[in-house]
Design an enzyme around this catalytic site. Structure first.
Site, PDB file in Angstrom:
ATOM      1  N   VAL A 146       0.855  -1.199   0.000  1.00  0.00           N
ATOM      2  CA  VAL A 146       0.000   0.000   0.000  1.00  0.00           C
ATOM      3  C   VAL A 146       0.891   1.248   0.000  1.00  0.00           C
ATOM      4  O   VAL A 146       2.078   1.192   0.349  1.00  0.00           O
ATOM      5  CB  VAL A 146      -0.942   0.007   1.219  1.00  0.00           C
ATOM      6  CG1 VAL A 146      -1.963  -1.112   1.100  1.00  0.00           C
ATOM      7  CG2 VAL A 146      -0.159  -0.079   2.520  1.00  0.00           C
ATOM      8  N   ASN A 148       0.362  -6.156  10.036  1.00  0.00           N
ATOM      9  CA  ASN A 148       0.690  -7.142   9.010  1.00  0.00           C
ATOM     10  C   ASN A 148       1.257  -8.387   9.665  1.00  0.00           C
ATOM     11  O   ASN A 148       1.906  -8.315  10.711  1.00  0.00           O
ATOM     12  CB  ASN A 148       1.708  -6.560   8.024  1.00  0.00           C
ATOM     13  CG  ASN A 148       2.060  -7.538   6.906  1.00  0.00           C
ATOM     14  OD1 ASN A 148       1.182  -8.172   6.327  1.00  0.00           O
ATOM     15  ND2 ASN A 148       3.355  -7.681   6.628  1.00  0.00           N
ATOM     16  N   THR A 149       0.999  -9.536   9.040  1.00  0.00           N
ATOM     17  CA  THR A 149       1.661 -10.774   9.492  1.00  0.00           C
ATOM     18  C   THR A 149       2.606 -11.188   8.370  1.00  0.00           C
ATOM     19  O   THR A 149       2.302 -11.003   7.186  1.00  0.00           O
ATOM     20  CB  THR A 149       0.656 -11.925   9.713  1.00  0.00           C
ATOM     21  OG1 THR A 149       0.049 -12.272   8.465  1.00  0.00           O
ATOM     22  CG2 THR A 149      -0.415 -11.537  10.712  1.00  0.00           C
ATOM     23  N   HIS A 150       3.761 -11.701   8.761  1.00  0.00           N
ATOM     24  CA  HIS A 150       4.733 -12.134   7.749  1.00  0.00           C
ATOM     25  C   HIS A 150       5.317 -13.478   8.157  1.00  0.00           C
ATOM     26  O   HIS A 150       5.707 -13.647   9.333  1.00  0.00           O
ATOM     27  CB  HIS A 150       5.849 -11.088   7.613  1.00  0.00           C
ATOM     28  CG  HIS A 150       6.841 -11.420   6.540  1.00  0.00           C
ATOM     29  ND1 HIS A 150       6.541 -11.338   5.189  1.00  0.00           N
ATOM     30  CD2 HIS A 150       8.133 -11.862   6.622  1.00  0.00           C
ATOM     31  CE1 HIS A 150       7.607 -11.721   4.492  1.00  0.00           C
ATOM     32  NE2 HIS A 150       8.570 -12.032   5.322  1.00  0.00           N
ATOM     33  N   ASP A 156       4.628  -0.020   8.172  1.00  0.00           N
ATOM     34  CA  ASP A 156       4.843   1.380   7.766  1.00  0.00           C
ATOM     35  C   ASP A 156       4.963   1.389   6.239  1.00  0.00           C
ATOM     36  O   ASP A 156       4.565   0.438   5.569  1.00  0.00           O
ATOM     37  CB  ASP A 156       6.068   1.972   8.494  1.00  0.00           C
ATOM     38  CG  ASP A 156       7.350   1.214   8.150  1.00  0.00           C
ATOM     39  OD1 ASP A 156       8.321   1.348   8.918  1.00  0.00           O
ATOM     40  OD2 ASP A 156       7.375   0.491   7.116  1.00  0.00           O
ATOM     41  N   GLY A 201       7.270   0.868   4.277  1.00  0.00           N
ATOM     42  CA  GLY A 201       8.232  -0.032   3.624  1.00  0.00           C
ATOM     43  C   GLY A 201       7.617  -1.383   3.294  1.00  0.00           C
ATOM     44  O   GLY A 201       6.413  -1.577   3.436  1.00  0.00           O
TER      45      GLY A 201
END
Ligand code: GRF
Length: 189
Positions: A93, A107-109, A141, A143
């Site tokens: 985004v 966010n999950t990563h 954020d 990035g």
């Protein structure tokens, strides 16, 4: 605590949140809507089956990324969520979205950030030959998979692992971490 969840695919992590809300494990969380960046995702199908409002801001319908980002931002804002949760949402985004949800875009990563960011975190960890990887829940954020880390947990890499087997094992932990994080946020709201 109202959340909008964004998906791009299977939505199995989303399903765990839907189930946790339904079972009152996340009693103070309401899924206001589930959105996707393309039509036909199983994540949206699952949501409709659970009676949750859904929307699609189809990336391919927009001339450029900025217009898509603007439309997604406005759509998410229309639900007035406390948090927007990316759960397998595979689009980056833009500034407008990050500014609109500054500090409230989760966010999950499927890797231990800052290691192995990006769309192939599981594949990259396996290719590198790490013996331990894991998953991360963080505030996103501007990035790619960057921002303050909220929770992490390690997952051992087995000699016989493929990307699929390792990712499935990571997702089991990821679901638990995401639910725990949402519980934390709801309590601290
Ligand atoms: C999750 O591991 C997520 O972290 C990554 O893609 C996977 C989504 O899985 N970005 P699902 O769509 O929730 O099954």
């Amino acid at each position: 605590m109202r959340i909008v969840v964004l998906v791009s695919g299977t939505g199995s992590n989303l399903q765990s949140v839907i189930d946790a809300v339904a079972s009152k494990q996340l009693a103070d969380v309401e899924i206001a809507a589930v959105g996707a960046d393309k039509h036909g995702t199983y994540g949206v199908e699952r949501s409709e089956a659970a009676g949750i409002e859904t929307f699609v801001v189809n990336f391919k319908d927009y001339e450029d990324r900025g217009e898509w980002n603007h439309a997604l931002t406005q759509k998410c804002q229309s639900y007035q969520p406390d948090y927007v949760v990316s759960s397998g949402f595979m689009r980056i985004v833009g500034e407008e979205f990050i500014n609109a949800f500054d500090g409230t875009y989760i966010n999950t990563h499927p890797a231990l950030l800052p290691s192995f960011p990006g769309a192939h975190g599981v594949r990259d960890a396996l290719a590198y030959g790490v013996k331990v990887t894991g998953c991360t829940v963080h505030i996103a954020d501007a990035g790619v998979d960057t921002g303050p880390i909220l929770r992490q947990e390690s997952v051992a890499v087995l000699d016989e692992d493929t990307e699929e087997t390792l990712h499935e094992r990571i997702k089991v932990v990821e679901r638990r971490l995401l639910i725990a994080t949402l519980g934390d946020l709801a309590r601290n709201k």
